[in-house]
Write an enzyme that holds these catalytic residues in place. Structure first.
Site, short mmCIF file in Angstrom:
data_model
loop_
_atom_site.label_atom_id
_atom_site.label_comp_id
_atom_site.label_asym_id
_atom_site.label_seq_id
_atom_site.Cartn_x
_atom_site.Cartn_y
_atom_site.Cartn_z
N ARG A 51 0.90 -1.18 -0.13
CA ARG A 51 0.04 -0.03 -0.34
C ARG A 51 0.92 1.15 0.21
O ARG A 51 0.51 2.07 -0.82
CB ARG A 51 -0.66 -0.33 1.37
CG ARG A 51 -2.30 -0.27 0.76
CD ARG A 51 -3.30 -0.10 2.59
NE ARG A 51 -2.08 -1.87 2.43
CZ ARG A 51 -2.04 -2.62 2.09
NH1 ARG A 51 -3.11 -3.16 1.14
NH2 ARG A 51 -1.77 -3.81 2.24
N THR A 52 2.02 1.51 0.68
CA THR A 52 2.23 3.11 1.27
C THR A 52 3.05 2.65 -0.55
O THR A 52 3.01 4.42 -0.44
CB THR A 52 3.06 2.63 2.25
OG1 THR A 52 2.57 1.82 3.27
CG2 THR A 52 4.46 4.19 2.69
N LYS A 80 24.70 -4.26 -0.91
CA LYS A 80 26.63 -4.16 -0.62
C LYS A 80 26.85 -3.58 -0.03
O LYS A 80 28.37 -3.24 0.45
CB LYS A 80 26.71 -3.38 -2.27
CG LYS A 80 26.56 -4.65 -3.87
CD LYS A 80 27.10 -3.41 -4.42
CE LYS A 80 26.25 -4.38 -6.13
NZ LYS A 80 26.02 -2.59 -7.19
N ARG A 101 11.23 4.03 3.29
CA ARG A 101 11.01 3.21 4.32
C ARG A 101 12.06 2.10 4.99
O ARG A 101 12.67 1.56 3.90
CB ARG A 101 9.54 1.91 3.91
CG ARG A 101 9.28 0.84 5.05
CD ARG A 101 7.73 0.19 4.59
NE ARG A 101 7.12 0.71 4.69
CZ ARG A 101 5.58 0.79 5.13
NH1 ARG A 101 5.97 -1.17 4.83
NH2 ARG A 101 5.11 1.81 5.68
N HIS A 129 4.67 6.44 11.45
CA HIS A 129 4.39 6.40 9.80
C HIS A 129 3.56 6.96 9.58
O HIS A 129 2.19 7.28 10.04
CB HIS A 129 3.53 4.73 10.03
CG HIS A 129 2.95 4.15 8.46
ND1 HIS A 129 4.11 4.87 7.41
CD2 HIS A 129 3.02 3.04 8.10
CE1 HIS A 129 3.57 4.25 6.40
NE2 HIS A 129 3.06 3.24 6.83
C1 NCD Z 1 0.98 -1.24 8.24
C2 NCD Z 1 2.59 -0.21 7.73
O1 NCD Z 1 3.68 -1.12 7.57
O2 NCD Z 1 3.23 -0.35 9.38
N1 NCD Z 1 1.08 -0.81 6.56
C3 NCD Z 1 0.45 0.77 5.83
O3 NCD Z 1 1.65 0.78 6.01
N2 NCD Z 1 -0.87 0.70 5.81
C4 NCD Z 1 0.34 -1.17 9.44
C5 NCD Z 1 1.21 -2.98 9.26
O4 NCD Z 1 2.61 -3.46 8.33
O5 NCD Z 1 0.29 -3.46 9.83
#
Ligand code: NCD
Length: 306
Positions: A51-52, A80, A101, A129
């Site tokens: 999703r993100t 590397k 991320r 997040h």
């Molecule tokens: C969340 C995350 O990555 O923290 N997911 C997301 O970004 N929608 C929640 C999760 O992974 O449970």
């Protein structure tokens, strides 16, 4: 130049403006279709995501920009041994904005200190997040009309769930927000959030273990997945993973207009039979995530659309 590391990087007024922009994008997407023409977004994902990452990419494509990036540490030079500081210096030559991320808390912050383009924290370990929080705030404000005057139940893995940590930080700035923290003993909200955020700011909260007990008083139920990847011990994960399962019969205990949110991915914590309930808002929430990331990209790039 601005980065986004925590939801608190924006003041309440700035957040209101960002959410207004996201609502305008929702209503008039065509107005924004070329706003980022010629701009590039880099997605640097050292940890899995659907999703993100894809919602960032969709957001940039909807704005007429383009995207590049990698979706795992194995497929980048991290394999590397390259540091995030070096990687971001190089990415700064290729793109105009970066969403990162990383499994290590603070890695996007380190990157932002060396970057010459805006860096967005797209999730750092069990820490924060912020763009999920922007999504959650937009969903709540759009569907409930305001961010204050709510009782919100946060349920599941409150220890490792970074979406929960970021959301608590963000929501305490609105009036009359009450938290009901629903978790097993082992997955309680960390004390640095309970004491330094909730208690230090005199925010009303209760901690309960049974979802059924909390249900009748909630305006919003925010369900979360038990964060398998952050456990040291697999047996412990297996013991806790199905601690909560939201079912149709539990939904009968809730208010008629309660909203169920979930950052997704869902594992077993919401039974699929709940999906057809009009109060289930988690797929609408995913759609709001695209609008708010569009608004964020425009804001950090300093692009205004008349
Ligand atoms: C969340 C995350 O990555 O923290 N997911 C997301 O970004 N929608 C929640 C999760 O992974 O449970």
């Amino acid at each position: 130049m601005r980065h986004l590391m925590s939801p608190l990087d924006f003041s309440v007024e700035e957040l209101d403006a960002l959410l207004d922009l996201a609502n305008d994008i929702e209503k008039h997407p065509e107005k924004y279709a070329h706003a980022c023409a010629g701009k590039k977004l880099a997605t640097c994902f050292y940890e899995p995501s659907t999703r993100t990452r894809l919602s960032f990419e969709a957001a940039m494509l909807n704005l007429g920009g383009s995207v590049l990036g990698f979706s795992s540490a194995d497929s980048s030079s991290a394999a590397k041994g390259e540091s995030v500081s070096d990687t971001i210096r190089v990415i700064s030559c290729y793109a105009d904005i970066c969403a990162m991320r990383h499994p290590k808390e603070g890695a996007p912050l380190v990157a932002s200190q060396k970057s010459t383009i805006p860096v967005i924290n797209a999730g750092d370990g069990g820490h924060q997040h912020p763009t999920q929080t922007l999504t959650d705030l937009l969903t709540i404000r759009s569907l409930k009309g305001e961010l204050g005057n709510i009782t919100i139940g946060l349920c599941g893995d409150l220890k490792f769930g970074r979406t929960v940590h970021s959301l608590i930080h963000a929501l305490i700035r609105y009036p009359n927000v009450r938290f009901v923290l629903i978790s097993p003993e082992e997955l309680r909200v960390p004390s640095y959030i309970r004491e330094d955020v909730l208690e230090a700011n005199h925010i009303s909260y209760t901690e309960v273990e049974r979802l059924e007990d909390a249900m009748p008083e909630l305006d919003i139920l925010y369900m979360t997945r038990v964060q398998k990847e952050r456990f040291f011990n697999e047996e412990e994960y297996i013991r806790l993973k199905d601690f909560y399962v939201l079912t149709k019969s539990k939904m009968e205990l809730a208010k008629k207009d309660m909203l169920v949110l979930h950052p997704l991915p869902r594992v077993n914590e919401i039974s699929v039979e709940v999906d057809d309930d009009p109060r289930a808002a988690y797929f609408r929430q995913a759609q709001y995530g695209v609008y708010v990331r569009m608004a964020l990209i425009l804001t950090l790039l300093g692009i205004t659309v008349e």
